[in-house]
Enzyme design. Structure first.
Site, PDB file in Angstrom:
ATOM      1  N   GLU A 257       0.843  -1.202   0.000  1.00  0.00           N
ATOM      2  CA  GLU A 257       0.000   0.000   0.000  1.00  0.00           C
ATOM      3  C   GLU A 257       0.877   1.250   0.000  1.00  0.00           C
ATOM      4  O   GLU A 257       1.878   1.324   0.723  1.00  0.00           O
ATOM      5  CB  GLU A 257      -0.885  -0.017   1.240  1.00  0.00           C
ATOM      6  CG  GLU A 257      -1.739   1.220   1.452  1.00  0.00           C
ATOM      7  CD  GLU A 257      -2.393   1.227   2.820  1.00  0.00           C
ATOM      8  OE1 GLU A 257      -3.388   1.954   2.985  1.00  0.00           O
ATOM      9  OE2 GLU A 257      -1.905   0.505   3.719  1.00  0.00           O
ATOM     10  N   LYS A 319      -9.531   2.326  -2.670  1.00  0.00           N
ATOM     11  CA  LYS A 319      -9.963   1.836  -1.368  1.00  0.00           C
ATOM     12  C   LYS A 319     -11.328   2.408  -1.024  1.00  0.00           C
ATOM     13  O   LYS A 319     -11.557   3.610  -1.113  1.00  0.00           O
ATOM     14  CB  LYS A 319      -8.927   2.206  -0.304  1.00  0.00           C
ATOM     15  CG  LYS A 319      -9.199   1.588   1.058  1.00  0.00           C
ATOM     16  CD  LYS A 319      -8.050   1.874   2.022  1.00  0.00           C
ATOM     17  CE  LYS A 319      -8.254   1.185   3.359  1.00  0.00           C
ATOM     18  NZ  LYS A 319      -7.145   1.460   4.302  1.00  0.00           N
ATOM     19  N   CYS A 369      -5.272  -2.875   2.817  1.00  0.00           N
ATOM     20  CA  CYS A 369      -5.014  -2.825   4.252  1.00  0.00           C
ATOM     21  C   CYS A 369      -6.247  -3.172   5.078  1.00  0.00           C
ATOM     22  O   CYS A 369      -6.708  -4.292   5.096  1.00  0.00           O
ATOM     23  CB  CYS A 369      -4.438  -1.454   4.619  1.00  0.00           C
ATOM     24  SG  CYS A 369      -3.592  -1.449   6.232  1.00  0.00           S
TER      25      CYS A 369
END
Length: 503
Positions: A257, A319, A369
């Site tokens: 990430e 995300k 994540c």
């Protein structure tokens, strides 16, 4: 019972040893049994709630104490304020269990609930609902939900059917059985049936191999968080990942990430074209974690995918489930966020359903994540393709940077969470992280390969994609939640009918 509050605190704190890196999952059943026994022994609603709150507060504070590291060491908050922030978060989240233990006590008082019914139905249901509420309300924070302790226990076979919250329910039933065994030996039989049921279900292959296996290279840069965004280190970080990507071809090469610590438009003009050219020359697909700018003050935490045949176009995943305070600023919390030195702290949110990244025969579904804490959202990504008649993604890819939490138990805990997602979906999970745990997880939740945390390196492996479906993939948490609420309503209805007949 005067010791109920301190006993609940101790039991809650000890519960953290059920999870990675300790994996002493039987402790959870024992501590939950103690909680249920304490709640059943209280004479007032308030005391039952207080016992539940104490257990949950100690458990959560011990489970995510590492948030202190991100806020103090890297965010710059004074130590006292970081400690207070962790304590307040644990105290607030503990209210979910307090309310549910209060509901259980209310059931006991108003419905004259018997001890077996309390231990095997009411308390386990209330426990599970408290877990689900914590993972849903105000965007949710389901870290160390109790089911995660069972990625390698006899109960793991239930995960593809009922998911992490269904496991929480089953664990709570086992705890209730433990309380009842001294007086009712039949409770031991129920516990054995649940355990052997889980062992039997582990033998079921819900999904099957799909297409040809692909070669993967997962990069772990091991860049210290306090150095990652330092201006004098950015160029060396860019060169590091440039060289790691180009060092050897693979069907899929993935970085962590925000591996590139600049917005995509701030990168040197020839940086991404150079990597794309290498991908085309070597026939490699390359997934890069980088923040992508879409305009002034608009940027997303993204993964961009470069394919050998993309002709200048790239795949993009943004995300969706953002971290409060770290990736988006809740209303009224700007003053708190401004006190911390967290770069890129207010991302725009991606769509809930996004397309997978095609790599050879495989369809790779990314998540970034914190997103892999939300199993139902990942299941929805897979089910959406299934119900539309398209081929669902065949493997999952998590890219993470949890260097924010130092050398703490956050790293193995996050690996355990990814293991649960593999179990729920019957898909392998690839993890490319900055400091660990970079790993390849099989569709049965077992870790097939892993890099040593806090080392710079590349994890090379061959991974087989899987197709098919699990019940959890298609239905998510809905059956478990509906069944739990319906069961409570049924218990209440039967109790009322009995009271009417007795009048």
């Amino acid at each position: 019972m005067r010791l109920a509050f301190p006993m609940a605190l101790v039991a809650g704190g000890v519960n953290v040893f059920s999870f990675a890196p300790f994996h002493w999952w039987p402790i959870q059943i024992v501590t939950l049994a103690l909680l249920f026994w304490l709640v059943a022994g209280q004479t007032s609603l308030r005391r039952s709630m207080l016992v539940g709150w104490a257990f949950s507060f100690a458990w959560l504070a011990a489970g995510f104490h590492w948030l202190y590291i991100s806020m103090h060491r890297y965010g710059g908050l004074p130590s006292w304020m970081a400690v207070l922030a962790v304590a307040l978060l644990a105290a607030a989240l503990a209210l979910f269990l307090a309310l549910m233990m209060g509901l259980a006590a209310r059931f006991k008082q108003r419905n004259a609930t018997s001890l077996p019914l309390l231990m095997l139905a009411v308390l386990p249901i209330c426990w599970m609902l408290s877990e689900w509420l914590r993972g849903w309300i105000l965007t949710g924070f389901p870290w160390i939900a109790s089911g995660y302790a069972h990625t390698a226990s006899p109960l793991e076979g239930f995960a593809p059917i009922v998911g992490v919250y269904g496991l929480a329910w089953l664990v709570a039933v086992l705890a209730g059985c433990l309380v009842l065994i001294p007086a009712r030996k039949s409770a031991a039989l129920l516990a054995l049936l649940i355990v052997h049921g889980g062992i039997g279900l582990k033998r079921i292959d819900w999904t099957q191999p799909y297409g040809q296996a692909i070669s993967v290279r997962l990069l772990q840069g091991n860049i210290a968080q306090d150095m990652k965004f330092a201006q004098d280190r950015i160029q060396s970080t860019l060169m590091l990942y440039h060289d790691l990507i180009r060092s050897e071809p693979a069907d899929l090469i993935a970085t962590p990430e925000t591996a590139l610590p600049l917005l995509s438009r701030q990168l040197p003009p020839d940086y991404l074209p150079s990597i794309a050219a290498y991908g085309k020359e070597s026939n490699s697909h390359i997934a890069i974690g980088v923040a992508v700018s879409d305009g002034p003050y608009q940027y997303a935490n993204s993964l961009i995918g470069l394919s050998p045949d993309s002709d200048g176009q790239f795949y993009r995943y943004d995300k969706h489930h953002l971290v409060p305070f770290g990736e988006f600023i809740p209303a009224g919390a700007r003053w708190f966020v401004d006190m911390m030195r967290i770069p890129l702290g207010d991302f725009t949110r991606g769509d809930l359903l996004q397309k997978p990244f095609a790599v050879r025969d495989q369809l790779v579904m990314p998540n970034i994540c914190y997103e892999d804490l939300f199993g139902e959202e990942i299941a929805n990504q897979l089910a959406a393709a299934y119900f539309s008649g398209a081929t669902p993604p065949t493997m999952l890819l998590n890219i993470s940077n949890i260097a924010w939490f130092g050398d703490s138990i956050a790293l193995p805990q996050h690996l355990q969470i990814s293991q649960m997602r593999a179990l729920e979906t019957g898909r392998p999970m690839l993890r490319a992280t900055n400091t660990g745990a970079t790993a390849v997880i099989g569709p049965k939740g077992n870790v097939l390969a892993q890099l040593e945390p806090f080392t710079r390196g590349v994890l090379s492996s061959t991974v087989q994609g899987y197709s098919g479906w699990t019940p959890y993939m298609l239905f998510g948490n809905t059956p478990v939640i509906v069944l739990a609420i319906a069961s409570l309503l049924l218990i209440r209805f039967v109790a009322r009918q009995r009271r009417k007949k007795s009048l």
